[in-house]
Design a protein around this motif. Structure first.
Motif, PDB file in Angstrom:
ATOM      1  N   TYR A  48     111.200  55.627  46.473  1.00 48.51           N
ATOM      2  CA  TYR A  48     109.852  56.558  46.704  1.00 48.51           C
ATOM      3  C   TYR A  48     110.044  57.490  47.818  1.00 48.51           C
ATOM      4  O   TYR A  48     110.623  57.275  48.818  1.00 48.51           O
ATOM      5  CB  TYR A  48     108.745  55.579  47.016  1.00 48.51           C
ATOM      6  CG  TYR A  48     108.446  54.533  45.782  1.00 48.51           C
ATOM      7  CD1 TYR A  48     107.494  55.095  44.783  1.00 48.51           C
ATOM      8  CD2 TYR A  48     108.805  53.362  46.151  1.00 48.51           C
ATOM      9  CE1 TYR A  48     107.310  53.867  43.587  1.00 48.51           C
ATOM     10  CE2 TYR A  48     108.712  52.402  44.931  1.00 48.51           C
ATOM     11  CZ  TYR A  48     108.080  52.939  43.813  1.00 48.51           C
ATOM     12  OH  TYR A  48     107.655  52.006  43.033  1.00 48.51           O
TER      13      TYR A  48
ATOM     14  N   VAL B 265     105.723  58.766  45.835  1.00 48.61           N
ATOM     15  CA  VAL B 265     106.147  58.990  44.510  1.00 48.61           C
ATOM     16  C   VAL B 265     107.751  58.902  44.043  1.00 48.61           C
ATOM     17  O   VAL B 265     108.427  58.744  44.945  1.00 48.61           O
ATOM     18  CB  VAL B 265     105.994  60.713  44.348  1.00 48.61           C
ATOM     19  CG1 VAL B 265     106.263  60.956  42.682  1.00 48.61           C
ATOM     20  CG2 VAL B 265     104.493  60.893  44.544  1.00 48.61           C
ATOM     21  N   LEU B 266     107.859  58.284  43.173  1.00 47.37           N
ATOM     22  CA  LEU B 266     109.411  58.030  42.581  1.00 47.37           C
ATOM     23  C   LEU B 266     110.191  59.353  42.881  1.00 47.37           C
ATOM     24  O   LEU B 266     109.759  60.364  42.140  1.00 47.37           O
ATOM     25  CB  LEU B 266     109.534  57.501  41.142  1.00 47.37           C
ATOM     26  CG  LEU B 266     109.021  56.009  40.970  1.00 47.37           C
ATOM     27  CD1 LEU B 266     108.770  55.627  39.485  1.00 47.37           C
ATOM     28  CD2 LEU B 266     109.863  54.975  41.552  1.00 47.37           C
ATOM     29  N   ARG B 267     111.245  58.930  43.329  1.00 49.35           N
ATOM     30  CA  ARG B 267     112.405  60.183  43.523  1.00 49.35           C
ATOM     31  C   ARG B 267     112.784  60.366  41.830  1.00 49.35           C
ATOM     32  O   ARG B 267     112.921  59.476  41.175  1.00 49.35           O
ATOM     33  CB  ARG B 267     113.426  59.869  44.345  1.00 49.35           C
ATOM     34  CG  ARG B 267     113.088  59.602  45.913  1.00 49.35           C
ATOM     35  CD  ARG B 267     114.174  59.212  46.400  1.00 49.35           C
ATOM     36  NE  ARG B 267     113.848  58.850  47.931  1.00 49.35           N
ATOM     37  CZ  ARG B 267     113.166  59.534  48.797  1.00 49.35           C
ATOM     38  NH1 ARG B 267     113.350  60.725  49.031  1.00 49.35           N
ATOM     39  NH2 ARG B 267     113.040  59.034  50.210  1.00 49.35           N
ATOM     40  N   PRO B 268     113.203  61.526  41.780  1.00 47.87           N
ATOM     41  CA  PRO B 268     113.824  62.128  40.340  1.00 47.87           C
ATOM     42  C   PRO B 268     114.867  60.980  39.719  1.00 47.87           C
ATOM     43  O   PRO B 268     114.891  60.709  38.575  1.00 47.87           O
ATOM     44  CB  PRO B 268     114.187  63.556  40.579  1.00 47.87           C
ATOM     45  CG  PRO B 268     113.514  63.970  41.698  1.00 47.87           C
ATOM     46  CD  PRO B 268     113.278  63.100  42.478  1.00 47.87           C
ATOM     47  N   SER B 269     115.747  60.440  40.774  1.00 48.54           N
ATOM     48  CA  SER B 269     116.708  59.495  40.360  1.00 48.54           C
ATOM     49  C   SER B 269     116.329  58.325  39.780  1.00 48.54           C
ATOM     50  O   SER B 269     116.869  57.538  39.357  1.00 48.54           O
ATOM     51  CB  SER B 269     117.682  59.406  41.600  1.00 48.54           C
ATOM     52  OG  SER B 269     117.047  58.835  42.719  1.00 48.54           O
ATOM     53  N   ALA B 270     115.001  57.830  40.364  1.00 40.86           N
ATOM     54  CA  ALA B 270     114.516  56.504  39.797  1.00 40.86           C
ATOM     55  C   ALA B 270     113.756  56.614  38.420  1.00 40.86           C
ATOM     56  O   ALA B 270     112.513  57.609  38.445  1.00 40.86           O
ATOM     57  CB  ALA B 270     113.430  56.007  41.018  1.00 40.86           C
ATOM     58  N   ALA B 271     114.066  55.996  37.544  1.00 41.99           N
ATOM     59  CA  ALA B 271     113.475  55.999  36.101  1.00 41.99           C
ATOM     60  C   ALA B 271     113.009  57.497  35.860  1.00 41.99           C
ATOM     61  O   ALA B 271     111.992  57.784  35.591  1.00 41.99           O
ATOM     62  CB  ALA B 271     111.984  55.111  36.084  1.00 41.99           C
ATOM     63  N   PRO B 272     114.211  58.082  35.636  1.00 42.48           N
ATOM     64  CA  PRO B 272     114.102  59.650  35.302  1.00 42.48           C
ATOM     65  C   PRO B 272     113.211  59.932  34.103  1.00 42.48           C
ATOM     66  O   PRO B 272     113.495  59.168  32.984  1.00 42.48           O
ATOM     67  CB  PRO B 272     115.356  60.133  35.278  1.00 42.48           C
ATOM     68  CG  PRO B 272     116.476  58.943  35.260  1.00 42.48           C
ATOM     69  CD  PRO B 272     115.618  57.722  35.916  1.00 42.48           C
TER      70      PRO B 272
ATOM     71  N   HIS C 109     107.494  51.380  37.432  1.00 39.95           N
ATOM     72  CA  HIS C 109     107.655  50.443  38.823  1.00 39.95           C
ATOM     73  C   HIS C 109     108.375  49.394  38.725  1.00 39.95           C
ATOM     74  O   HIS C 109     108.815  48.532  39.826  1.00 39.95           O
ATOM     75  CB  HIS C 109     106.510  50.555  39.310  1.00 39.95           C
ATOM     76  CG  HIS C 109     105.831  51.708  39.593  1.00 39.95           C
ATOM     77  ND1 HIS C 109     106.370  52.700  40.532  1.00 39.95           N
ATOM     78  CD2 HIS C 109     104.721  52.276  39.076  1.00 39.95           C
ATOM     79  CE1 HIS C 109     105.386  53.598  40.446  1.00 39.95           C
ATOM     80  NE2 HIS C 109     104.568  53.512  39.220  1.00 39.95           N
TER      81      HIS C 109
END
Lengths: 276, 276
Positions: free
Chosen positions: B235, B240-247, B255
């Motif tokens: 995060y 907010v989720l970074r683009p690399s996480a669960a793109p 989550h």
């Protein structure tokens, strides 16, 4: 339009109380009638128990079957008086507003218990159509009414966005919006949330009141969240989405109609008020 | 292992009461100590109010700021006695079981109000690490504990599956599993649900008890739902989720850690007890 405004905050000088006062004022300005259930002020008892369905103490020693007895007591007008009063208000209303601070990502207990005790089987759900099918999800005892959740949150808006850590707001509120409003046949409007509620400046509070007024102005016309109707052909006999509906998708998001997908990703909770 | 078993059903001859009795018996058989909070039997008051934080009536005329006053009262040992008793039990426990009938897709009000009143700021959340960061989601005041939800549902299992009309169970319970257990640092185990609870035959009830026993046997070892840790790097500063996480993914499902994705789609609520 007749509006029932149900609120659940313990402090009469809170931001929530201010939003309620301004919200009711706005309803008056737009020519709507309103009635109120201010649960803390009423001393509402949220604990469902045998007293709900056996107000005269009859059958005190017998095993309580919650759902069945709620329905039987409803049908013979024997629910406890506080519940009957609330049901009469719900029956009167064309639209229901539920206003509450978000505690543990849901309504405070005093409001949760209003749903538990008031929306009984036979009244709000478990009613059948002419073909003997139970009316549910887009149909039910409260069909034809609209419902709006208004909530205040300490956290910032970003945390409740489509990729925010707290979860996208409308999905976090799925038990209320889909599982309660839509389940009983009410049209669930996109929720209105005040973020950063613990530290609003006076200008920010005025801006939030203006937003709330705009949402209340649209109460009769705003497009509801486009959840799928149970009887609309998307679900099979096991109440599972048919392969043709939201192909390959799982989870709560699959129950929002795909043809409204273009509307998502904007506004509060990823949904716009005019989406649909 | 020390286990706190919290239950919330109004009828002592219900299926829920039977599951509780058998569950506690199983804990004993597996060598675990247990304590109990049977909320209906205790007459638990679920309504958060000024009395929680001002038990002596001091400041009765002043505006109530819920979160801040809960924390101050907690820190000076001035929360009302019923809350302090529950906090002592929580502090004692290594694992917490919450057992309830699913009403309106969440806990009954009496249990919701246990979370509202007991899990106060400074105790369960809002505590900081050595760098001044607030410990949250995978860390917090209850870090190191495990939590299991056990719920009974009238509906069939198919309706709570990945594409069922009621919503995938673990996503419907997101406010509890992620927003309450995980938020405070507890490891959320996959929930255990008894479906068709209104019409179980005796052999079916025995089968459900056997399943519950198996889940309780695994209480110390079962893999938790692999939610992302707030401080784990996924995060950004806006939470907010970074683009690399669960793109490209949005909503509550994003989550759950993607590297655990191969475990999904089986078992209750789309998660298996041994997943991870």
């Amino acid at each position: 339009m007749k509006v029932l405004w149900t609120s659940a905050h313990p402090e009469r000088r809170s931001l929530n109380a201010h939003l309620r006062t301004e919200g009711l004022r706005a309803l008056g300005a737009y020519g709507h009638e309103h009635r109120e259930s201010d649960l803390y002020a009423m001393g509402w008892d949220p604990v469902l128990g045998a007293g709900d369905v056996r107000p005269d103490g009859a059958g005190a020693g017998e095993r309580l079957f919650v759902g069945e007895e709620q329905q039987r007591a409803y049908e013979r007008g024997a629910l406890s008086a506080d519940i009957r009063t609330e049901q009469e208000k719900v029956g009167w209303a064309d639209a229901l507003v539920f206003q509450f601070p978000l505690w543990w990502f849901g309504p405070p207990a005093i409001l949760k218990g209003w749903f538990d005790r008031v929306l009984v089987q036979g009244f709000a759900f478990g009613v059948r159509d002419g073909h003997g099918r139970t009316r549910r999800y887009g149909d039910g005892g409260l069909a034809g009414k609209r419902a709006l959740a208004v909530t205040s949150v300490g956290a910032r808006a970003s945390g409740f966005g489509p990729r925010g850590v707290h979860g996208q707001l409308d999905e976090v509120l799925f038990p209320l919006l889909h599982g309660t409003f839509w389940y009983t046949g009410m049209a669930p409007l996109p929720p209105y949330a005040v973020y950063g509620a613990d530290r609003l400046t006076a200008p920010e509070a005025r801006a939030r009141v203006a937003e709330l007024r705009a949402r209340l102005r649209e109460l009769p016309t705003a497009a509801p969240i486009p959840y799928r109707r149970e009887a609309g052909g998307d679900y099979d006999e096991g109440l599972v989405l048919r392969p043709s509906a939201a192909p390959g998708r799982t989870g709560v998001a699959a129950h929002v109609r795909a043809d409204a997908g273009r509307c998502r990703g904007r506004g509060a909770g990823g949904l716009t008020p005019r989406c649909g």
